[in-house]
Design a protein around this motif. Structure first.
Motif, PDB file in Angstrom:
ATOM      1  N   ASP A 105      17.049  27.828  29.063  1.00 58.91           N
ATOM      2  CA  ASP A 105      16.396  26.526  28.887  1.00 58.91           C
ATOM      3  C   ASP A 105      15.280  26.541  27.850  1.00 58.91           C
ATOM      4  OD1 ASP A 105      18.069  25.329  30.674  1.00 58.91           O
ATOM      5  OD2 ASP A 105      16.622  25.199  32.314  1.00 58.91           O
ATOM      6  N   CYS A 106      14.570  27.648  27.698  1.00 57.58           N
ATOM      7  CA  CYS A 106      13.491  27.655  26.690  1.00 57.58           C
ATOM      8  C   CYS A 106      14.065  27.462  25.291  1.00 57.58           C
ATOM      9  CB  CYS A 106      12.683  28.948  26.776  1.00 57.58           C
ATOM     10  SG  CYS A 106      11.665  29.050  28.256  1.00 57.58           S
ATOM     11  N   PRO A 149      16.883  31.357  34.753  1.00 59.38           N
ATOM     12  CA  PRO A 149      17.740  31.706  33.624  1.00 59.38           C
ATOM     13  C   PRO A 149      19.189  31.296  33.900  1.00 59.38           C
ATOM     14  CG  PRO A 149      17.483  33.599  35.038  1.00 59.38           C
ATOM     15  CD  PRO A 149      16.688  32.495  35.679  1.00 59.38           C
ATOM     16  N   CYS A 152      10.305  34.427  28.657  1.00 60.50           N
ATOM     17  CA  CYS A 152       9.693  35.397  29.582  1.00 60.50           C
ATOM     18  C   CYS A 152      10.529  36.646  29.744  1.00 60.50           C
ATOM     19  CB  CYS A 152       9.489  34.735  30.938  1.00 60.50           C
ATOM     20  SG  CYS A 152      11.031  34.472  31.843  1.00 60.50           S
ATOM     21  N   GLY A 198      13.351  36.573  31.165  1.00 60.31           N
ATOM     22  CA  GLY A 198      14.195  36.366  32.346  1.00 60.31           C
ATOM     23  C   GLY A 198      15.657  36.182  31.985  1.00 60.31           C
ATOM     24  N   CYS A 199      15.918  35.572  30.836  1.00 55.00           N
ATOM     25  CA  CYS A 199      17.322  35.394  30.422  1.00 55.00           C
ATOM     26  C   CYS A 199      17.963  36.749  30.129  1.00 55.00           C
ATOM     27  CB  CYS A 199      17.398  34.482  29.198  1.00 55.00           C
ATOM     28  SG  CYS A 199      16.895  32.779  29.549  1.00 55.00           S
ATOM     29  N   GLY A 258      19.988  26.957  31.642  1.00 58.22           N
ATOM     30  CA  GLY A 258      19.666  27.634  32.897  1.00 58.22           C
ATOM     31  C   GLY A 258      18.347  28.364  32.742  1.00 58.22           C
ATOM     32  N   ASN A 269      11.426  24.026  27.518  1.00 54.01           N
ATOM     33  CA  ASN A 269      11.165  24.446  28.906  1.00 54.01           C
ATOM     34  C   ASN A 269       9.706  24.858  29.120  1.00 54.01           C
ATOM     35  OD1 ASN A 269      12.128  24.961  31.557  1.00 54.01           O
ATOM     36  ND2 ASN A 269      12.502  27.098  31.103  1.00 54.01           N
ATOM     37  N   ILE A 270       9.474  25.932  29.834  1.00 49.90           N
ATOM     38  CA  ILE A 270       8.122  26.399  30.165  1.00 49.90           C
ATOM     39  C   ILE A 270       7.296  26.626  28.894  1.00 49.90           C
ATOM     40  CG2 ILE A 270       6.781  28.222  31.281  1.00 49.90           C
ATOM     41  CD1 ILE A 270       8.506  26.762  33.271  1.00 49.90           C
TER      42      ILE A 270
HETATM   43 FE1  SF4 Z   1      12.311  32.728  31.177  1.00 51.13          FE
HETATM   44 FE2  SF4 Z   1      13.601  30.579  32.137  1.00 51.13          FE
HETATM   45 FE3  SF4 Z   1      12.743  30.587  29.620  1.00 51.13          FE
HETATM   46 FE4  SF4 Z   1      14.794  32.167  30.319  1.00 51.13          FE
HETATM   47  S1  SF4 Z   1      14.782  29.919  30.338  1.00 51.13           S
HETATM   48  S2  SF4 Z   1      13.041  32.745  29.025  1.00 51.13           S
HETATM   49  S3  SF4 Z   1      14.203  32.713  32.436  1.00 51.13           S
HETATM   50  S4  SF4 Z   1      11.443  30.667  31.471  1.00 51.13           S
END
Ligand code: SF4
Length: 191
Positions: free
Chosen positions: A97-98, A163, A26, A28-29, A161, A103-104
């Protein structure tokens, strides 16, 4: 152990060559990377960012000292880039984490196949010209299953994390610059 020779620096100006990459995530990292704030200025004395969403470089360069990879591997373009990154980077870090576990981004995997995902996104949720894209000369093809980075290429370090905090990113980057693979075993909290 894999060593980064970033203390000597691979650039002609003696700085380390650092890249950051945005795959299936996303961003966010990368936002957390920007949260390094004034420490970015400190890092700028030690590294050249040779490829990143925050610089205007179109192709992944050769001879990169360390690359932070945000996001999971979701499509053919990610797969191609991940392999290119591995070929051209001494150290590859799963960044967030992705990249570490899907992750998501990997939430579609329990559906089993790609077809229900495409149906939902492009047919059921679309009111104007619903159609599943199929011109893969223009867009990358989605993989059947989202994969964390280490399932696709060898990864040298993991920075989890969602992020990862700016402090953790700073620790990892400065450890790499010191020629060490970062040990996060006493820095992570779960639950
Ligand atoms: Fe976005 Fe979290 Fe994945 Fe980073 S780990 S890209 S912040 S969803």
């Amino acid at each position: 152990m894999v060593q980064i020779d970033a203390t000597a620096g691979s650039s002609q100006d003696g700085k380390a060559r650092l890249a950051t990459v945005w795959l299936g995530g996303c961003s966010g990292c990368h936002m957390s990377f920007l949260d390094l704030d004034e420490r970015l200025i400190e890092l700028a004395d030690k590294v050249n960012i040779v490829y990143s969403p925050i610089v205007d470089t179109k192709t992944f360069p050769e001879n990169v000292d360390a690359t932070l990879v945000e996001g999971a591997v979701c499509n053919s373009e990610h797969l191609y880039l991940a392999k290119q990154i591995r070929d051209r980077s001494r150290i590859v870090v799963s960044f967030g984490d992705c990249a570490v576990n899907g992750n998501i981004t990997a939430m579609r995997n329990p559906l089993g196949k790609l077809e229900p995902v495409l149906q939902r996104a492009y047919i059921e949720n679309t009111t104007y010209q619903p159609q599943i894209p199929n011109d893969y000369s223009v867009i990358p093809k989605l993989l059947e299953r989202v994969q964390p980075l280490h399932e696709v290429i060898k990864v040298d370090a993991f920075l989890p994390g969602c992020p990862p905090s700016a402090d953790l990113i700073y620790f990892v980057v400065t450890e790499l610059l010191a020629g060490r693979i970062p040990d996060l075993s006493d820095k992570l909290k779960f639950g």
